[in-house]
Write a protein that holds these residues in place. Structure first.
Motif, PDB file in Angstrom:
ATOM      1  N   ASP A   8      -4.498  -7.721  -9.808  1.00 50.83           N
ATOM      2  CA  ASP A   8      -4.974  -6.341  -9.675  1.00 50.83           C
ATOM      3  C   ASP A   8      -5.661  -6.136  -8.321  1.00 50.83           C
ATOM      4  OD1 ASP A   8      -7.281  -7.768 -10.068  1.00 50.83           O
ATOM      5  OD2 ASP A   8      -8.134  -6.412 -11.572  1.00 50.83           O
ATOM      6  N   ASN A   9      -5.352  -7.018  -7.366  1.00 53.46           N
ATOM      7  CA  ASN A   9      -5.897  -6.905  -6.014  1.00 53.46           C
ATOM      8  C   ASN A   9      -5.089  -5.865  -5.235  1.00 53.46           C
ATOM      9  OD1 ASN A   9      -7.262  -7.312  -3.627  1.00 53.46           O
ATOM     10  ND2 ASN A   9      -6.131  -9.180  -3.090  1.00 53.46           N
ATOM     11  N   VAL A  10      -5.588  -4.622  -5.218  1.00 52.20           N
ATOM     12  CA  VAL A  10      -4.861  -3.502  -4.619  1.00 52.20           C
ATOM     13  C   VAL A  10      -5.661  -2.922  -3.458  1.00 52.20           C
ATOM     14  CG1 VAL A  10      -3.943  -1.193  -5.041  1.00 52.20           C
ATOM     15  CG2 VAL A  10      -3.759  -2.937  -6.817  1.00 52.20           C
ATOM     16  N   ASP A  11      -4.976  -2.716  -2.335  1.00 49.81           N
ATOM     17  CA  ASP A  11      -5.601  -2.082  -1.174  1.00 49.81           C
ATOM     18  C   ASP A  11      -5.344  -0.579  -1.256  1.00 49.81           C
ATOM     19  OD1 ASP A  11      -6.613  -1.256   1.225  1.00 49.81           O
ATOM     20  OD2 ASP A  11      -5.297  -2.490   2.481  1.00 49.81           O
ATOM     21  N   ILE A  12      -6.248   0.128  -1.938  1.00 46.34           N
ATOM     22  CA  ILE A  12      -6.089   1.572  -2.144  1.00 46.34           C
ATOM     23  C   ILE A  12      -6.026   2.309  -0.813  1.00 46.34           C
ATOM     24  CG2 ILE A  12      -7.155   3.637  -3.116  1.00 46.34           C
ATOM     25  CD1 ILE A  12      -6.061   1.817  -5.236  1.00 46.34           C
ATOM     26  N   ASP A  13      -6.854   1.903   0.143  1.00 47.87           N
ATOM     27  CA  ASP A  13      -6.907   2.609   1.425  1.00 47.87           C
ATOM     28  C   ASP A  13      -5.561   2.592   2.150  1.00 47.87           C
ATOM     29  OD1 ASP A  13      -9.527   3.367   1.169  1.00 47.87           O
ATOM     30  OD2 ASP A  13     -10.318   1.559   2.124  1.00 47.87           O
ATOM     31  N   SER A  14      -4.796   1.509   2.024  1.00 49.51           N
ATOM     32  CA  SER A  14      -3.506   1.426   2.716  1.00 49.51           C
ATOM     33  C   SER A  14      -2.529   2.468   2.181  1.00 49.51           C
ATOM     34  CB  SER A  14      -2.907   0.021   2.581  1.00 49.51           C
ATOM     35  OG  SER A  14      -2.503  -0.226   1.250  1.00 49.51           O
ATOM     36  N   TYR A  15      -2.582   2.724   0.857  1.00 48.01           N
ATOM     37  CA  TYR A  15      -1.728   3.766   0.281  1.00 48.01           C
ATOM     38  C   TYR A  15      -2.117   5.135   0.824  1.00 48.01           C
ATOM     39  CZ  TYR A  15       0.137   0.485  -3.181  1.00 48.01           C
ATOM     40  OH  TYR A  15       0.762  -0.559  -3.788  1.00 48.01           O
ATOM     41  N   ASN A  16      -3.417   5.375   0.892  1.00 48.20           N
ATOM     42  CA  ASN A  16      -3.871   6.683   1.349  1.00 48.20           C
ATOM     43  C   ASN A  16      -3.595   6.904   2.843  1.00 48.20           C
ATOM     44  OD1 ASN A  16      -4.827   7.458  -1.194  1.00 48.20           O
ATOM     45  ND2 ASN A  16      -6.681   6.271  -0.897  1.00 48.20           N
ATOM     46  N   ARG A  17      -3.669   5.825   3.623  1.00 47.20           N
ATOM     47  CA  ARG A  17      -3.312   5.952   5.040  1.00 47.20           C
ATOM     48  C   ARG A  17      -1.831   6.307   5.190  1.00 47.20           C
ATOM     49  NH1 ARG A  17      -6.924   1.516   5.611  1.00 47.20           N
ATOM     50  NH2 ARG A  17      -5.196   0.028   5.447  1.00 47.20           N
ATOM     51  N   GLU A  18      -1.008   5.733   4.297  1.00 44.38           N
ATOM     52  CA  GLU A  18       0.423   6.042   4.323  1.00 44.38           C
ATOM     53  C   GLU A  18       0.669   7.512   3.988  1.00 44.38           C
ATOM     54  OE1 GLU A  18       4.563   4.839   1.981  1.00 44.38           O
ATOM     55  OE2 GLU A  18       2.803   3.529   1.818  1.00 44.38           O
ATOM     56  N   VAL A  19      -0.041   8.015   2.979  1.00 46.44           N
ATOM     57  CA  VAL A  19       0.110   9.420   2.599  1.00 46.44           C
ATOM     58  C   VAL A  19      -0.319  10.335   3.742  1.00 46.44           C
ATOM     59  CG1 VAL A  19      -0.668  11.236   1.032  1.00 46.44           C
ATOM     60  CG2 VAL A  19      -0.167   8.964   0.142  1.00 46.44           C
ATOM     61  N   LEU A  20      -1.474  10.047   4.321  1.00 44.32           N
ATOM     62  CA  LEU A  20      -1.981  10.876   5.422  1.00 44.32           C
ATOM     63  C   LEU A  20      -1.059  10.792   6.636  1.00 44.32           C
ATOM     64  CD1 LEU A  20      -5.796  10.082   5.123  1.00 44.32           C
ATOM     65  CD2 LEU A  20      -4.666  12.230   4.554  1.00 44.32           C
ATOM     66  N   GLY A  21      -0.480   9.623   6.878  1.00 43.32           N
ATOM     67  CA  GLY A  21       0.411   9.444   8.021  1.00 43.32           C
ATOM     68  C   GLY A  21       1.755  10.140   7.838  1.00 43.32           C
ATOM     69  N   ASN A  22       2.116  10.441   6.588  1.00 40.62           N
ATOM     70  CA  ASN A  22       3.412  11.064   6.312  1.00 40.62           C
ATOM     71  C   ASN A  22       3.334  12.575   6.148  1.00 40.62           C
ATOM     72  OD1 ASN A  22       4.752   8.627   6.351  1.00 40.62           O
ATOM     73  ND2 ASN A  22       4.604   8.292   4.151  1.00 40.62           N
ATOM     74  N   ILE A  23       2.188  13.163   6.370  1.00 38.32           N
ATOM     75  CA  ILE A  23       2.034  14.607   6.162  1.00 38.32           C
ATOM     76  C   ILE A  23       2.908  15.392   7.136  1.00 38.32           C
ATOM     77  CG2 ILE A  23       0.431  16.557   6.416  1.00 38.32           C
ATOM     78  CD1 ILE A  23      -1.749  14.846   5.217  1.00 38.32           C
ATOM     79  N   SER A  24       3.640  16.367   6.568  1.00 37.15           N
ATOM     80  CA  SER A  24       4.468  17.259   7.384  1.00 37.15           C
ATOM     81  C   SER A  24       4.333  18.683   6.848  1.00 37.15           C
ATOM     82  CB  SER A  24       5.937  16.813   7.347  1.00 37.15           C
ATOM     83  OG  SER A  24       6.426  16.867   6.019  1.00 37.15           O
ATOM     84  N   LEU A  25       4.834  19.629   7.624  1.00 40.35           N
ATOM     85  CA  LEU A  25       4.758  21.036   7.235  1.00 40.35           C
ATOM     86  C   LEU A  25       6.102  21.454   6.640  1.00 40.35           C
ATOM     87  CD1 LEU A  25       2.684  23.365   7.397  1.00 40.35           C
ATOM     88  CD2 LEU A  25       3.812  24.092   9.508  1.00 40.35           C
ATOM     89  N   ASP A  26       6.063  21.995   5.419  1.00 41.27           N
ATOM     90  CA  ASP A  26       7.287  22.435   4.747  1.00 41.27           C
ATOM     91  C   ASP A  26       7.041  23.806   4.117  1.00 41.27           C
ATOM     92  OD1 ASP A  26       9.725  22.645   3.485  1.00 41.27           O
ATOM     93  OD2 ASP A  26       9.263  21.216   1.893  1.00 41.27           O
TER      94      ASP A  26
END
Length: 218
Positions: A43-61
């Protein structure tokens, strides 16, 4: 006397055949292996890495801020273990969970009288704006396919395991996402991947921090 003995022998044979038939029907075609149970997953999960991925993928649609995250089977198991471990839910960790094709496959061990059997569940994924919705499409007890009525009874058992942000209605399991700065646009499973597409509030970007993924597993 001989007649009584014949009747008793006949009943014994009938009972033995009945027990063998029940044993055969309750024996799963693909039995859950101990190594596959969720309790063996880290259960060793790096939550911040997922959120950085989400923030890095933001686009305008169409005037809206949209992002997407893809979760493979390995990381899905880790996130689920993180969620259940932090909610103190040990019973659901006895099962195995796998992303396969367009479904989540669950193997849940069950004790029925003298028999150790299991329930095999196949579920699709949908959503509301604030909930992930797992739709149970098929289920088997051992080798026996369950009717919709029986599926609902199996799911009723899960209600007693006490997972805080989960509710069950009929054959649907709703998992609440308590994230004020995001809403779910689309949730799906395809090619062994869980895909979450989210709408992000522009004024909330700087406040998102850990909430995108962490609220899924609180």
């Amino acid at each position: 006397m001989k007649k009584i003995i014949k009747i008793l022998l006949g009943l014994t044979v009938l009972f033995a055949l009945l027990m063998l038939t029940i044993t055969y029907l309750l024996k799963p075609s693909d039995r859950l292996k101990n190594d596959d149970r969720l309790w063996n997953v880290s259960d060793n999960v790096d939550i911040d890495s997922y959120n950085r991925e989400v923030l890095g993928n933001i686009s305008l649609d169409k005037g809206k801020l949209v992002s997407e995250i893809k979760i493979d089977d390995y990381n899905f198991k880790k996130l689920l273990k993180y969620a259940l471990a932090h909610n103190g839910n040990a019973e659901m960790q006895e099962a195995s969970y796998t992303l396969k094709g367009k479904k989540i496959l669950i193997k849940y061990p069950l004790k029925l009288g003298l028999w150790n059997t299991q329930v095999d569940i196949g579920a699709g994924l949908s959503n509301t704006s604030k909930e992930l919705v797992f739709i149970v499409e098929e289920a088997k007890l051992g080798k026996i396919s369950l009717s919709k009525n029986m599926i609902n009874k199996v799911l009723d058992r899960l209600k007693k395991t006490g997972y805080g942000n989960m509710k069950i209605k009929g054959n649907r399991i709703y998992v609440q996402v308590n994230a004020p700065n995001i809403s779910i646009r689309k949730a799906s499973i395809d090619k062994d991947l869980m895909k979450l597409q989210v709408l992000v509030k522009a004024q909330g970007i700087i406040n998102i921090e850990r909430e995108i993924i962490e609220t899924l597993v609180q």
